[in-house]
Design a protein around this motif. Sequence first.
Motif, PDB file in Angstrom:
ATOM      1  N   TYR A 149      40.639  30.083  37.083  1.00 55.18           N
ATOM      2  CA  TYR A 149      39.187  28.707  37.519  1.00 55.18           C
ATOM      3  C   TYR A 149      39.375  29.067  39.195  1.00 55.18           C
ATOM      4  O   TYR A 149      38.500  29.059  38.685  1.00 55.18           O
ATOM      5  CB  TYR A 149      40.445  27.253  37.210  1.00 55.18           C
ATOM      6  N   SER A 207      43.961  32.910  40.974  1.00 57.10           N
ATOM      7  CA  SER A 207      43.999  31.695  39.066  1.00 57.10           C
ATOM      8  C   SER A 207      42.599  31.735  39.022  1.00 57.10           C
ATOM      9  O   SER A 207      41.781  32.052  39.683  1.00 57.10           O
ATOM     10  CB  SER A 207      43.999  29.984  40.312  1.00 57.10           C
ATOM     11  N   PHE A 252      44.750  32.388  46.401  1.00 59.80           N
ATOM     12  CA  PHE A 252      45.132  31.999  45.041  1.00 59.80           C
ATOM     13  C   PHE A 252      44.928  33.409  43.569  1.00 59.80           C
ATOM     14  O   PHE A 252      44.177  34.619  44.329  1.00 59.80           O
ATOM     15  CB  PHE A 252      43.954  31.428  44.803  1.00 59.80           C
TER      16      PHE A 252
END
Length: 157
Positions: A115, A113, A111
């Motif tokens: 977040y 990201s 990922f």
Amino acid sequence: MGQMSARSLLNSPIEVGIRSVALLAALYPRSADISTLVLLDHVLLHTSDFGGAESIHPPVPGRGSQIGLKRGLIQDGLYLAGARGLVEQVVGTSGISYVAGDDAHPFLQSFDSEYLNDLQERCKWVARVFGDVSEEQLRGVLLEVVGQWREEFGDEA
């Protein structure tokens, strides 16, 4: 099938499963039972209340009551993650616990990201500070913090 909205992903088995994978990856090679994962997940979402970095979720009234709702969500998330090889069950004399599977770290690294990067940093902090704390001690810490929330927000915490 249509795309899931960000709102429908919040606290869905997918989101909670990814949080559980990230938490177990940070705890690795240690395992955790479902009760401990429920408590650690709560600390993970509200790290600033426990002396850590800014919390991933905002400090809203009623957040103390979230603990009671987590068990089923985490079980569903662990089931999804387990079906993908991201989490493994460990059956021992004290019951069933969970450990990060072989694919957990590569999955999380796939990922890009902000977040998820923030989440993983908080998972490492939770594992470092609370990873070796007994469930009883962790419950004590949570009760103390929930008491502070009640003072901050009235009896709604």
